[in-house]
Design a protein around this motif. Structure first.
Motif, PDB file in Angstrom:
ATOM      1  N   UNK A   1       0.830  -1.205   0.000  1.00 12.08           N
ATOM      2  CA  UNK A   1       0.000   0.000   0.000  1.00 12.08           C
ATOM      3  C   UNK A   1       0.867   1.259   0.000  1.00 12.08           C
ATOM      4  N   UNK A   2       1.930   1.242   0.778  1.00 17.53           N
ATOM      5  CA  UNK A   2       2.851   2.382   0.806  1.00 17.53           C
ATOM      6  C   UNK A   2       3.501   2.574  -0.561  1.00 17.53           C
ATOM      7  N   UNK A   3       3.909   1.465  -1.186  1.00 21.81           N
ATOM      8  CA  UNK A   3       4.535   1.555  -2.501  1.00 21.81           C
ATOM      9  C   UNK A   3       3.592   2.115  -3.556  1.00 21.81           C
ATOM     10  N   UNK A   4       2.348   1.689  -3.526  1.00 27.21           N
ATOM     11  CA  UNK A   4       1.363   2.212  -4.491  1.00 27.21           C
ATOM     12  C   UNK A   4       1.165   3.709  -4.281  1.00 27.21           C
ATOM     13  N   UNK A   5       1.038   4.122  -3.013  1.00 31.78           N
ATOM     14  CA  UNK A   5       0.842   5.543  -2.727  1.00 31.78           C
ATOM     15  C   UNK A   5       2.045   6.367  -3.189  1.00 31.78           C
ATOM     16  N   UNK A   6       3.243   5.874  -2.913  1.00 31.83           N
ATOM     17  CA  UNK A   6       4.445   6.606  -3.313  1.00 31.83           C
ATOM     18  C   UNK A   6       4.558   6.696  -4.827  1.00 31.83           C
ATOM     19  N   UNK A   7       4.290   5.590  -5.507  1.00 28.64           N
ATOM     20  CA  UNK A   7       4.417   5.588  -6.967  1.00 28.64           C
ATOM     21  C   UNK A   7       3.407   6.543  -7.605  1.00 28.64           C
ATOM     22  N   UNK A   8       2.192   6.569  -7.101  1.00 27.10           N
ATOM     23  CA  UNK A   8       1.202   7.515  -7.616  1.00 27.10           C
ATOM     24  C   UNK A   8       1.646   8.951  -7.376  1.00 27.10           C
ATOM     25  N   UNK A   9       2.136   9.220  -6.190  1.00 26.89           N
ATOM     26  CA  UNK A   9       2.580  10.570  -5.863  1.00 26.89           C
ATOM     27  C   UNK A   9       3.695  11.026  -6.790  1.00 26.89           C
ATOM     28  N   UNK A  10       4.654  10.151  -7.056  1.00 22.58           N
ATOM     29  CA  UNK A  10       5.801  10.524  -7.872  1.00 22.58           C
ATOM     30  C   UNK A  10       5.465  10.593  -9.366  1.00 22.58           C
ATOM     31  N   UNK A  11       4.401   9.915  -9.793  1.00 19.34           N
ATOM     32  CA  UNK A  11       4.116   9.790 -11.227  1.00 19.34           C
ATOM     33  C   UNK A  11       3.133  10.833 -11.748  1.00 19.34           C
ATOM     34  N   UNK A  12       2.270  11.360 -10.887  1.00 15.80           N
ATOM     35  CA  UNK A  12       1.263  12.318 -11.345  1.00 15.80           C
ATOM     36  C   UNK A  12       1.933  13.534 -11.974  1.00 15.80           C
ATOM     37  N   UNK A  13       1.509  13.866 -13.208  1.00 13.02           N
ATOM     38  CA  UNK A  13       2.061  15.003 -13.954  1.00 13.02           C
ATOM     39  C   UNK A  13       3.580  14.889 -14.125  1.00 13.02           C
ATOM     40  N   UNK A  14       4.052  13.667 -14.351  1.00 11.07           N
ATOM     41  CA  UNK A  14       5.490  13.440 -14.506  1.00 11.07           C
ATOM     42  C   UNK A  14       6.044  14.148 -15.743  1.00 11.07           C
ATOM     43  N   UNK A  15       5.198  14.427 -16.723  1.00 14.81           N
ATOM     44  CA  UNK A  15       5.651  15.086 -17.938  1.00 14.81           C
ATOM     45  C   UNK A  15       5.768  16.601 -17.780  1.00 14.81           C
ATOM     46  N   UNK A  16       5.630  17.099 -16.564  1.00 12.31           N
ATOM     47  CA  UNK A  16       5.841  18.518 -16.308  1.00 12.31           C
ATOM     48  C   UNK A  16       7.124  18.685 -15.488  1.00 12.31           C
ATOM     49  N   UNK A  17       8.045  19.518 -15.944  1.00 12.58           N
ATOM     50  CA  UNK A  17       8.032  20.254 -17.199  1.00 12.58           C
ATOM     51  C   UNK A  17       8.255  19.339 -18.400  1.00 12.58           C
ATOM     52  N   UNK A  18       7.914  19.844 -19.564  1.00 11.63           N
ATOM     53  CA  UNK A  18       7.972  19.025 -20.766  1.00 11.63           C
ATOM     54  C   UNK A  18       9.343  19.057 -21.430  1.00 11.63           C
ATOM     55  N   UNK A  19      10.274  19.776 -20.816  1.00 14.99           N
ATOM     56  CA  UNK A  19      11.611  19.892 -21.378  1.00 14.99           C
ATOM     57  C   UNK A  19      12.655  19.424 -20.380  1.00 14.99           C
ATOM     58  N   UNK A  20      13.845  19.197 -20.880  1.00 16.97           N
ATOM     59  CA  UNK A  20      14.962  18.812 -20.019  1.00 16.97           C
ATOM     60  C   UNK A  20      15.237  19.915 -19.009  1.00 16.97           C
ATOM     61  N   UNK A  21      15.476  19.516 -17.753  1.00 14.14           N
ATOM     62  CA  UNK A  21      15.764  20.510 -16.714  1.00 14.14           C
ATOM     63  C   UNK A  21      17.060  20.156 -15.993  1.00 14.14           C
ATOM     64  N   UNK A  22      17.754  21.169 -15.586  1.00 18.52           N
ATOM     65  CA  UNK A  22      18.982  21.098 -14.799  1.00 18.52           C
ATOM     66  C   UNK A  22      19.927  20.025 -15.353  1.00 18.52           C
ATOM     67  N   UNK A  23      20.416  19.101 -14.507  1.00 18.46           N
ATOM     68  CA  UNK A  23      21.430  18.141 -14.947  1.00 18.46           C
ATOM     69  C   UNK A  23      20.883  17.028 -15.822  1.00 18.46           C
ATOM     70  N   UNK A  24      19.599  17.019 -16.100  1.00 20.31           N
ATOM     71  CA  UNK A  24      19.102  16.106 -17.127  1.00 20.31           C
ATOM     72  C   UNK A  24      19.799  16.362 -18.456  1.00 20.31           C
ATOM     73  N   UNK A  25      20.307  17.568 -18.624  1.00 19.08           N
ATOM     74  CA  UNK A  25      21.001  17.912 -19.866  1.00 19.08           C
ATOM     75  C   UNK A  25      22.241  17.039 -20.065  1.00 19.08           C
ATOM     76  N   UNK A  26      22.791  16.514 -18.965  1.00 21.27           N
ATOM     77  CA  UNK A  26      23.941  15.612 -19.064  1.00 21.27           C
ATOM     78  C   UNK A  26      23.509  14.155 -19.213  1.00 21.27           C
ATOM     79  N   UNK A  27      22.502  13.740 -18.444  1.00 20.51           N
ATOM     80  CA  UNK A  27      22.215  12.322 -18.295  1.00 20.51           C
ATOM     81  C   UNK A  27      21.243  11.774 -19.331  1.00 20.51           C
TER      82      UNK A  27
END
Length: 433
Positions: free
Chosen positions: A18-44
């Motif tokens: 139950x904790x895992x489901x709650x955490x995964x939902x929390x982290x995934x909602x609107x995951x495509x925001x922002x729609x562009x690369x941010x900060x060190x994502x430019x490297x990875x």
């Protein structure tokens, strides 16, 4: 319903689910925001794409594991924000569950402190932001926390169970180093903790020091002799680390061979220890616990609105956690309580590491691991001083942390802001700008 809730106290796997489901939902909602690369994502993100294409080495400053996992998300979901960040969300959920499992084992199978620690980890804003960003540290934390879980799990069981759990912990330590070299001190700390516990067991049993080196009749890690265990940990973690470089042998341009694998380590060291120019968001290690200089990962017009992502800890957890560290040291001083001492020392070591690591610049995201440990520190401190009276201090504290999380949420999750100056609402101090 109340009876069913009480029954969950003895069903850790269901609660973890139950904790895992709650955490995964929390982290995934609107995951495509922002729609562009941010900060060190430019490297990875480009480095992950290079691994997918096996085109050429990119971002040789760090090993490959985290970039391979980012690439796995891109292979499944595509070269888009969801693809970049899908596996980081899984690592974030794994981190929350790792805190739950660590406290469950450390506190003798007691649900309350385990659930408190997991809840605080979910509301720890550094975990939330890192779990939604294609960077390395979220994977580093997940591997290390689960290595600790397996080491604790290995402390009891049949000799065969102990051996395989120990090997599993060693593999995870190797993967952590294969994510970021910042994990190397934790491998040493794991070995040191094992040795200290063995010596302590010998002293309590009033046996000679040689008993600490034996494998038989041990209260912890039975059947595992000390020197062979440390050698096994070192061998397995090192072999695991080097195996993670296998894609580099197949690059279309600049593939490595076996001697090149060892030369690459020197190149990585040179890249990590080079003197870098000053950065807008650089900060010193002593400032991280105080949250003096958080980092704007993103602040731009995106998808029709002004949006921002600020890497900042939850003030309730981060600042109260410092009190929790002092309380844990006090608990040991007054009552010789080992569990509070262990958590306090773990946090202290995680900060002290950066006093000696040869880095010319520091950044607040280096505090990611320490922030995870603070969640465990607080859970243990509450448990120790509550003394089983269930006064409900933890519930009130979690409620306050939730209020802070909701307050900061718009600038954690790239929600639409009113205008380009909308960020000022959350800037409590000038150094946060």
């Amino acid at each position: 319903m109340l009876d069913r809730l009480k029954a969950l106290r003895t069903r850790p796997y269901l609660v973890a689910l139950l904790v895992g489901i709650a955490a995964q939902l929390l982290f995934t909602i609107h995951l495509d925001q922002p729609s562009r690369i941010m900060f060190d994502e430019v490297h990875y993100v480009p480095a992950a794409q290079a691994l997918l294409d096996l085109s050429a080495p990119r971002n040789i400053e760090h090993p490959l594991v985290a970039k391979q996992l980012i690439a796995a998300g891109m292979a499944i979901f595509g070269d888009n924000p969801f693809g970049w960040r899908a596996f980081p969300t899984l690592a974030g959920t794994a981190t929350v569950l790792g805190v739950f499992a660590l406290l469950w084992l450390l506190m003798g199978g007691r649900m309350r402190p385990a659930l408190v620690g997991a809840a605080l980890a979910m509301l720890n804003q550094t975990i939330f932001v890192q779990a939604r960003t294609a960077m390395l540290d979220i994977f580093l934390g997940a591997f290390l926390i689960w290595a600790m879980v397996l080491m604790l799990w290995a402390a009891h069981g049949s000799p065969r169970q102990v051996l395989w759990r120990w090997i599993g912990a060693s593999v995870l330590l190797g993967l952590a180093v294969g994510t970021k070299w910042a994990a190397v001190p934790y491998v040493a700390l794991a070995g040191l903790a094992f040795l200290v516990i063995r010596i302590g067991d010998a002293r309590r049993a009033k046996k000679p020091l040689s008993f600490a080196l034996a494998g038989k009749d041990q209260p912890h890690w039975p059947g595992l002799a000390t020197i062979p265990a440390l050698l096994l940990m070192g061998a397995v973690s090192i072999v695991t680390y080097f195996l993670t470089f296998w894609p580099a042998f197949f690059y279309a341009v600049g593939p490595i061979d076996l001697p090149g694998l060892f030369r690459l380590q020197g190149e990585m060291y040179a890249a990590q220890t080079q003197v870098l120019a000053r950065h807008t968001y650089q900060s010193d290690w002593w400032s991280w616990p105080l949250m003096i200089r958080p980092i704007w990962y993103f602040y731009e017009w995106d998808n029709g609105a002004q949006r921002g992502v600020l890497l900042i800890g939850n003030p309730v957890i981060m600042w109260a956690g410092l009190v929790g560290v002092l309380a844990c040291f006090w608990a040991w001083f007054r009552t010789k309580a080992i569990r509070p001492l262990a958590m306090a020392l773990l946090w202290t070591a995680s900060v002290a590491i950066y006093i000696v690591i040869p880095k010319s610049l520091g950044f607040y995201y280096y505090y990611h691991l320490s922030g995870i440990f603070l969640c465990a520190v607080l859970a243990v401190a509450f448990d120790h001083f509550d003394r089983g009276r269930n006064k409900g201090w933890e519930e009130w504290f979690i409620a306050l942390a939730l209020v802070a999380f909701v307050y900061f949420y718009p600038i954690l999750a790239a929600s639409p802001l009113q205008d380009p100056q909308g960020f000022t609402h959350w800037m409590w101090f000038d150094s946060w700008r």
